[in-house]
Design a protein around this motif. Structure first.
Motif, PDB file in Angstrom:
ATOM      1  N   VAL A 278       0.878  -1.246  -0.142  1.00 11.08           N
ATOM      2  CA  VAL A 278       0.006   0.096  -0.155  1.00 11.08           C
ATOM      3  C   VAL A 278       0.879   1.275  -0.010  1.00 11.08           C
ATOM      4  CG1 VAL A 278      -1.834   1.242   1.199  1.00 11.08           C
ATOM      5  CG2 VAL A 278      -1.657  -1.218   1.206  1.00 11.08           C
ATOM      6  N   PHE A 279       0.912   2.069  -1.130  1.00  8.05           N
ATOM      7  CA  PHE A 279       1.644   3.068  -1.346  1.00  8.05           C
ATOM      8  C   PHE A 279       0.934   4.391  -0.997  1.00  8.05           C
ATOM      9  CE2 PHE A 279       3.483   0.013  -4.209  1.00  8.05           C
ATOM     10  CZ  PHE A 279       4.804   0.266  -3.873  1.00  8.05           C
ATOM     11  N   ASP A 280       1.563   5.332  -0.276  1.00  9.88           N
ATOM     12  CA  ASP A 280       1.012   6.698  -0.011  1.00  9.88           C
ATOM     13  C   ASP A 280       1.032   7.323  -1.604  1.00  9.88           C
ATOM     14  OD1 ASP A 280       0.333   6.410   2.532  1.00  9.88           O
ATOM     15  OD2 ASP A 280       2.133   7.556   3.176  1.00  9.88           O
ATOM     16  N   PHE A 281      -0.140   7.559  -2.101  1.00  6.43           N
ATOM     17  CA  PHE A 281      -0.192   8.257  -3.434  1.00  6.43           C
ATOM     18  C   PHE A 281      -1.186   8.861  -3.784  1.00  6.43           C
ATOM     19  CE2 PHE A 281      -0.271   8.482  -8.122  1.00  6.43           C
ATOM     20  CZ  PHE A 281       0.893   8.956  -8.506  1.00  6.43           C
ATOM     21  N   ASP A 282      -1.451  10.279  -3.878  1.00  9.27           N
ATOM     22  CA  ASP A 282      -2.667  11.028  -3.842  1.00  9.27           C
ATOM     23  C   ASP A 282      -2.276  12.122  -4.825  1.00  9.27           C
ATOM     24  OD1 ASP A 282      -5.189  11.829  -3.524  1.00  9.27           O
ATOM     25  OD2 ASP A 282      -4.636  13.001  -1.521  1.00  9.27           O
ATOM     26  N   GLN A 283      -2.247  11.803  -5.969  1.00 12.49           N
ATOM     27  CA  GLN A 283      -1.957  12.496  -7.245  1.00 12.49           C
ATOM     28  C   GLN A 283      -3.100  12.352  -8.489  1.00 12.49           C
ATOM     29  OE1 GLN A 283       1.661  13.309  -8.924  1.00 12.49           O
ATOM     30  NE2 GLN A 283       2.956  13.014  -6.938  1.00 12.49           N
ATOM     31  N   ASP A 284      -3.869  13.019  -8.729  1.00 11.82           N
ATOM     32  CA  ASP A 284      -4.935  13.253  -9.555  1.00 11.82           C
ATOM     33  C   ASP A 284      -4.162  13.333 -10.852  1.00 11.82           C
ATOM     34  OD1 ASP A 284      -6.869  13.147  -7.671  1.00 11.82           O
ATOM     35  OD2 ASP A 284      -7.065  15.293  -7.802  1.00 11.82           O
ATOM     36  N   ASN A 285      -5.188  12.731 -11.998  1.00  8.30           N
ATOM     37  CA  ASN A 285      -4.831  12.891 -13.543  1.00  8.30           C
ATOM     38  C   ASN A 285      -3.583  12.020 -13.842  1.00  8.30           C
ATOM     39  OD1 ASN A 285      -6.803  14.729 -13.846  1.00  8.30           O
ATOM     40  ND2 ASN A 285      -5.568  16.257 -12.977  1.00  8.30           N
ATOM     41  N   THR A 286      -3.077  10.836 -12.859  1.00  5.04           N
ATOM     42  CA  THR A 286      -2.298  10.076 -13.374  1.00  5.04           C
ATOM     43  C   THR A 286      -2.896   8.935 -14.321  1.00  5.04           C
ATOM     44  OG1 THR A 286      -1.307  10.340 -11.120  1.00  5.04           O
ATOM     45  CG2 THR A 286      -0.397   8.199 -12.376  1.00  5.04           C
ATOM     46  N   ILE A 287      -1.861   8.790 -15.363  1.00  3.71           N
ATOM     47  CA  ILE A 287      -2.431   7.427 -16.397  1.00  3.71           C
ATOM     48  C   ILE A 287      -1.314   6.521 -15.925  1.00  3.71           C
ATOM     49  CG2 ILE A 287      -2.250   6.871 -18.774  1.00  3.71           C
ATOM     50  CD1 ILE A 287      -2.280   9.901 -19.378  1.00  3.71           C
ATOM     51  N   PHE A 288      -2.228   5.245 -15.679  1.00  2.00           N
ATOM     52  CA  PHE A 288      -1.594   3.997 -15.428  1.00  2.00           C
ATOM     53  C   PHE A 288      -1.499   3.007 -16.718  1.00  2.00           C
ATOM     54  CE2 PHE A 288      -3.065   5.824 -11.424  1.00  2.00           C
ATOM     55  CZ  PHE A 288      -2.116   5.566 -10.557  1.00  2.00           C
ATOM     56  N   SER A 289      -0.570   2.114 -16.455  1.00  2.00           N
ATOM     57  CA  SER A 289      -0.454   0.887 -17.484  1.00  2.00           C
ATOM     58  C   SER A 289      -0.026  -0.208 -16.659  1.00  2.00           C
ATOM     59  CB  SER A 289       0.413   1.511 -18.354  1.00  2.00           C
ATOM     60  OG  SER A 289       0.607   0.430 -19.629  1.00  2.00           O
ATOM     61  N   ILE A 290      -0.533  -1.454 -17.202  1.00  2.00           N
ATOM     62  CA  ILE A 290      -0.065  -2.594 -16.425  1.00  2.00           C
ATOM     63  C   ILE A 290       0.526  -3.698 -17.406  1.00  2.00           C
ATOM     64  CG2 ILE A 290      -0.958  -4.543 -15.080  1.00  2.00           C
ATOM     65  CD1 ILE A 290      -1.484  -2.171 -13.547  1.00  2.00           C
ATOM     66  N   ARG A 291       1.800  -4.034 -17.166  1.00  2.00           N
ATOM     67  CA  ARG A 291       2.455  -5.060 -18.243  1.00  2.00           C
ATOM     68  C   ARG A 291       3.006  -6.166 -17.307  1.00  2.00           C
ATOM     69  NH1 ARG A 291       3.423  -2.086 -23.117  1.00  2.00           N
ATOM     70  NH2 ARG A 291       2.820   0.244 -22.974  1.00  2.00           N
ATOM     71  N   ARG A 292       2.900  -7.211 -17.970  1.00  2.00           N
ATOM     72  CA  ARG A 292       3.619  -8.303 -17.466  1.00  2.00           C
ATOM     73  C   ARG A 292       4.707  -8.969 -18.230  1.00  2.00           C
ATOM     74  NH1 ARG A 292       0.528 -13.948 -16.277  1.00  2.00           N
ATOM     75  NH2 ARG A 292       1.233 -14.225 -18.026  1.00  2.00           N
ATOM     76  N   ASP A 293       5.984  -9.149 -17.580  1.00  2.00           N
ATOM     77  CA  ASP A 293       7.034  -9.903 -18.459  1.00  2.00           C
ATOM     78  C   ASP A 293       7.325 -11.165 -17.526  1.00  2.00           C
ATOM     79  OD1 ASP A 293       9.159 -10.339 -19.849  1.00  2.00           O
ATOM     80  OD2 ASP A 293      10.409  -8.599 -19.408  1.00  2.00           O
ATOM     81  N   GLY A 294       7.107 -12.156 -17.882  1.00  2.00           N
ATOM     82  CA  GLY A 294       6.990 -13.443 -17.146  1.00  2.00           C
ATOM     83  C   GLY A 294       6.539 -13.252 -15.881  1.00  2.00           C
TER      84      GLY A 294
END
Length: 608
Positions: free
Chosen positions: A275-291
């Motif tokens: 659980v990260f402290d992270f409170d920034q709006d308008n962040t773009i996320f992307s999920i990738r997996r490598d193995g």
């Protein structure tokens, strides 16, 4: 068909729901549909999928049968999206694809695993009947292994078969044992605070350090392939993997690394959460997996890739409350986690890429579903709520006497909340007997009211009505001109939220992204789904596909509240944005919404 990162996808687009069984053995996959049909493989052969060979179809007495060969180091998983059935061939290692069948001398003699799905339907069989049908056609699913009892261990949702739940409500046949919210709240997981890894002490790897212009990445590398759930809540970023690994530590690189140094580890039975402290709006996320490694990107330099929406269906026995059914992949697990920030309990469902996520939040009196980047996160709010697993499904059901799994009749049919237009974005004009009047007649009626008005407030409201009339007919430039006149004559009108909402829509239609974002991201309007929708549209017209996808993801189905002429262009923009992110399934799902071609401009017809 499509080629994606580490997997190939082949989609059968049926005109109606069908059933199928699937078997995988010695590198061969056999799919038997229960409906007669002839498959058109033109798109598949033109793509030349590297992980699928020897694709064939035959007509059997049961229906269409399809077979193909996959690499020995790959597996197949399937999921529904509307009437489509998607089959994903995933590489299970970093090694190159190996065809030809496994060495039979080293194989364990096991029966082929069969998978059965009845697909989404409005008139779904009772769940007990579905279980009976499944048992008759396939090998019964192996229930999740129960957690070892321990004083400090986190309780799991699926308890051992001999551990009777406190609530004696009837459990459907085929379900794992269920746990109430009251049971789950008794224990609290152990938590530890982590420090950012010392990069000087890390062993060298093939991964290269990224520059600030590439964005920020959080890397998680469990010992073996895992499922992941990722979501934001109350100023926190949650990452949950379905493995208990005490030496697993996230590695953060990039521009926002300094904002992600405060991270808390929650050690669970057969799972680990960060659980990260992270409170920034308008962040773009992307999920990738490598193995086995998961990469969660924040503001990536390249395309933002997120899974499509999790198929959600409603099953309902006659005279009984419905059950909420989510597709969650092969042998899903539900992980119970205490959120110590808000003091409540989360039921988290990690998933493999690219199985899905919750795009539209849903909320009733006894539970809510959070928007996620991947996987599902459910907040139970009543200790009568039940959660169970069945084959590749996660099922929510209510105890006796509960009537609030869904909020209204439309939810019961579609499983989604009904779009409600915020007053600031309304485009209807209140005119006498205006329903049968054309655009010119309605405009003349408002203009007459404008000339007869004697005070500034009434005149400014009349100008807003003329702008609404232009907007509902698709004239963004004209509406914007009227709103400029209104502001010039009555400067105080800019303080009205409806004025800025209308001006933002007009700016988005006319391609003025700067003005659209300025009006639609104010403190009193930015969180509204309609504002997100038009911000996404403005960004898509500016070819900012990452920004558009992020905004559209938060807009839900807000386009349903607008006139058909606007729905067409909005849905086309959402479809194109999904396509630019290589999300073919979501793009096709958006295009399916356009059933009536009337009222579309030539350029929109060509785009469709």
């Amino acid at each position: 068909a499509g080629i994606h990162d580490r997997y190939n996808r082949m989609v059968f687009d049926w005109t109606q729901p069908v059933k199928y069984t699937m078997q995988q053995k010695d590198g061969m996959v056999s799919i038997q549909f229960n409906t007669q049909a002839s498959a058109n493989f033109k798109d598949v052969t033109s793509v030349s999928l590297p992980l699928i060979r020897d694709l064939n179809q035959t007509a059997t007495a049961e229906g269409l049968a399809v077979s193909f060969r996959i690499p020995d180091n790959a597996r197949v998983q399937a999921f529904w999206s509307g009437n489509k059935v998607a089959f994903d061939v995933l590489l299970m290692s970093k090694e190159a694809p190996k065809f030809g069948g496994a060495n039979k001398e080293n194989q364990t003699a096991t029966a082929p695993k069969a998978e059965n799905s009845s697909g989404p339907q409005e008139n779904v069989k009772p769940m007990d009947q579905v279980v009976a049908d499944t048992a008759a056609q396939t090998t019964p699913p192996t229930p999740p292994v129960a957690a070892e009892p321990a004083a400090s261990a986190e309780p799991t949702i699926n308890t051992a078969p001999n551990a009777a739940p406190k609530e004696t409500a009837k459990i459907p046949n085929g379900f794992s044992k269920l746990q109430t919210l009251a049971d789950a709240l008794e224990n609290k997981p152990s938590e530890t605070f982590l420090r950012q890894p010392n990069k000087e002490q890390e062993s060298e790897s093939a991964d290269k350090a990224i520059s600030s212009s590439d964005g920020t990445v959080i890397r998680l590398k469990p010992a073996k392939l895992s499922r992941l759930a990722a979501f934001q809540r109350a100023g926190k970023l949650w990452l949950v993997v379905d493995q208990e690994q005490k030496d697993l530590t996230p590695k953060v690189e990039g521009a926002l690394a300094s904002s992600l140094t405060n991270v808390k580890r929650i050690t669970l039975t057969k799972a680990t959460a960060f659980v990260f402290d992270f409170d920034q709006d308008n962040t773009i996320f992307s999920i990738r997996r490598d193995g086995p490694e998961w990469n969660v990107w924040l503001n990536p330099k390249d395309k933002a890739l997120l899974p499509p929406e999790i198929p959600l269906n409603i099953t309902q026995d006659k005279g009984k409350e419905p059950r909420i059914v989510l597709y969650a992949g092969e042998q899903p697990a539900v992980i119970s986690i205490k959120d110590t920030t808000l003091g409540d309990r989360l039921w988290v469902v990690p998933m493999r890429a690219p199985e899905g996520r919750i795009i539209q939040s849903r909320k009733t009196a006894i539970y809510s579903m959070l928007p996620t980047l991947i996987g599902a996160a459910i907040v139970p709010m009543d200790d009568q709520l039940r959660v169970g697993t069945l084959n590749d499904l996660v099922v929510l059901s209510a105890g006796e006497g509960q009537k609030v799994l869904l909020s209204n009749e439309k939810d019961r049919k579609y499983g989604k909340g009904e779009a409600k237009l915020t007053k600031a974005f309304r485009l209807d004009v209140l005119l006498k007997e205006s329903k049968n009047k054309n655009f010119t007649t309605q405009r003349q009626e408002i203009e007459k009211k404008l000339t007869e008005s004697t005070d500034d407030v009434t005149k400014s409201n009349n100008l807003l009505d003329i702008a609404r009339l232009y907007l509902q007919n698709g004239f963004g430039n004209e509406a914007g001109g009227l709103l400029r006149i209104a502001k010039k004559q009555y400067p105080a009108i800019e303080s009205k939220v409806e004025f800025r909402a209308l001006r933002g829509m007009a700016a988005a239609m006319s391609g003025n992204r700067e003005q659209a974002e300025k009006d639609l991201t104010g403190d009193d309007i930015h969180s509204l789904p309609e504002a997100k929708l038009w911000v996404g549209y403005a960004r898509s017209r500016d070819n900012d596909w990452q920004g558009a996808r992020a905004a559209f993801a938060d807009s839900s189905d807000a386009e349903k509240s607008f006139p058909k002429i606007l729905q067409n262009r909005l849905i086309l923009a959402k479809a194109e944005t999904a396509l630019e992110a290589d999300d073919i399934i979501s793009s096709q799902a958006e295009l399916k919404k356009i059933s009536d071609m009337t009222g579309m401009l030539p350029v929109e017809k060509a785009a469709h």
